[in-house]
Scaffold this active site. Structure first.
Site, PDB file in Angstrom:
ATOM      1  N   ARG A  59       9.752  10.666  -0.557  1.00 18.78           N
ATOM      2  CA  ARG A  59       9.076   9.722   0.344  1.00 18.78           C
ATOM      3  C   ARG A  59      10.037   9.051   1.045  1.00 18.78           C
ATOM      4  NH1 ARG A  59       5.388   6.515  -3.691  1.00 18.78           N
ATOM      5  NH2 ARG A  59       4.848   5.335  -1.673  1.00 18.78           N
ATOM      6  N   HIS A 109       5.230  -4.884  -3.411  1.00 20.15           N
ATOM      7  CA  HIS A 109       5.333  -3.686  -4.206  1.00 20.15           C
ATOM      8  C   HIS A 109       6.778  -3.080  -4.039  1.00 20.15           C
ATOM      9  CE1 HIS A 109       0.678  -3.475  -4.680  1.00 20.15           C
ATOM     10  NE2 HIS A 109       1.232  -4.330  -5.440  1.00 20.15           N
TER      11      HIS A 109
END
Ligand code: BV8
Length: 232
Positions: A59, A109
Site C-alpha cells: 500500500r 489512524h
C-alpha cells in the site's frame, strides 16, 4: 443551514477512491483480500510480521503512484480560504490531502509515509519497504513498524479532535462507511454539542440517520460543489 464559522471535516477511504486507492469494505476492497485480524492488529503483527509488513509495503508503494483528485483539491482550497476554525480529521493513511495543499489535517489512524521505531519510539519519514527490517535512522534498531493505528490501539490526536468538536458549528463527513469507532461516533458527539451535520457519500453510511443532511454521489463532484457554497 445557518451561517457557519468553525468546521470539522471527517474523511474516509471514499475520498481517495477516485484517485485509485482501494477502499476497505467495497467489493474488491482491502478487507475482502485480507483478514483484518491478520493484517491490522498488534496480535496479527506479533503472529506474522512479514505478512503485515508486506501488506503495508504494497500500500505504501501504491499511494506514491496516485494523485489527489478534485475532492482533495477543493478541501485544500477551503482550508486556505476559510477564516474560521477548520480541521480535516482523516482516517486515511495516504498523503493526498497534503499533496493537494491542505495544511489543517490530522491523521487519526496514522500515515503510510512514516515508520515508527518501537525501540526509541521515534517516527521517521519513510517511503521504502520495511520487509527487510531496515535499521531505525535514529537508534539503528531493526524494530520499525508501519506508523498506522491498528484495531485495539488508541487513535492519534483524540484530545485535539474532541476540542475541535466542542467548538465546531458544522460537522461534515466525506467518503466513510461509519463502521469504525471512535470516528463513527463523532457525528453523534457533534449533534449533541449543537452543530449542524452534513454527509457527502456515494451511498448512505451506517450513521446516515444522525446527519441533518445527506448528499449522495462521488466525492469528486459533491465536495467541489459544497466548497463553492461555503466560499460563496
Ligand atoms: C480504539 C489504519 C480504544 C490501518 C484503521 C465501539 C463499538 C464497537 C467497536 C468498537 C467501539 N470502539 C472501539 C471499537 C473497536 C474498533 C472498531 O471500531 N471496530 C469496528 C470494526 C466495529 N475500533 C478500534 O479498535 C479503534 N481503537 O477504539 O481504541 C478507544 C476507544 C475510544 C476512544 C479512544 C480509544 C482503532 C480503529 C482504527 C483501525 N485502523 N486504519 C489501515 O489503514 O490499514 S481503520 C480503517 O478502516 C480506516 O482508517 C477507516 O477508519 C476504516 C475504513 O472505513 P472507511 O474509511 O469508511 O472505508 P470503507 O471502505 O469502510 O467505506 C468507504 C465509504 O466511502 C463507503 O461508505 C462508500 O460508499 C464511500 N465511497 C466509495 N467511493 C466513493 C465514496 N464516497 C464518495 N465518493 C466516492 N467515489
Amino acid at each position: 443551514m445557518r451561517e457557519h464559522k468553525n468546521i470539522v471535516i471527517l474523511t474516509g477511504a471514499g475520498i481517495s477512491a477516485e484517485s485509485g486507492i482501494d477502499t476497505f469494505r467495497s467489493a474488491g476492497g482491502l478487507w475482502e483480500k485480507h483478514r483484518v485480524e491478520d493484517v491490522a492488529t498488534p496480535e496479527g503483527f506479533a503472529r506474522d510480521p512479514e505478512l503485515v509488513l508486506r501488506f503495508y509495503d504494497m500500500r505504501r508503494e501504491a499511494i506514491q503512484t496516485k494523485q489527489p483528485n478534485p475532492a482533495h483539491h477543493a478541501l485544500a482550497r477551503l482550508d486556505a480560504d476559510w477564516a474560521g476554525e477548520l480541521l480535516i480529521v482523516t482516517q486515511n493513511v495516504d498523503d493526498l490531502h497534503e499533496r493537494a495543499g491542505a495544511k489543517r489535517v490530522l491523521h487519526m489512524h496514522g500515515e503510510h509515509l512514516n515508520a515508527w521505531c518501537t525501540s526509541c519510539d521515534v517516527r521517521s519519514p519513510w517511503t521504502a519497504p520495511l520487509i527487510d527490517r531496515p535499521p531505525c535512522p535514529v537508534c539503528a534498531a531493526r524494530t520499525l513498524r508501519p506508523d498506522v493505528v491498528w484495531f485495539g490501539e488508541m487513535p492519534y490526536g483524540m484530545d485535539r479532535i474532541y476540542a475541535a468538536l466542542r467548538t465546531c458549528d458544522l460537522f461534515v463527513s466525506i467518503g466513510t462507511s461509519g463502521a469504525v469507532y471512535p470516528a463513527a461516533g463523532f457525528v453523534q458527539n457533534a449533534v449533541e454539542l449543537g452543530a449542524d451535520t452534513l454527509e457527502l457519500n456515494l451511498e448512505r453510511s451506517q450513521g446516515s440517520g444522525m446527519f441533518h443532511q445527506t448528499r449522495l454521489g462521488p466525492a469528486s463532484e459533491l465536495v467541489p460543489a459544497w466548497v463553492e457554497e461555503m466560499l460563496a
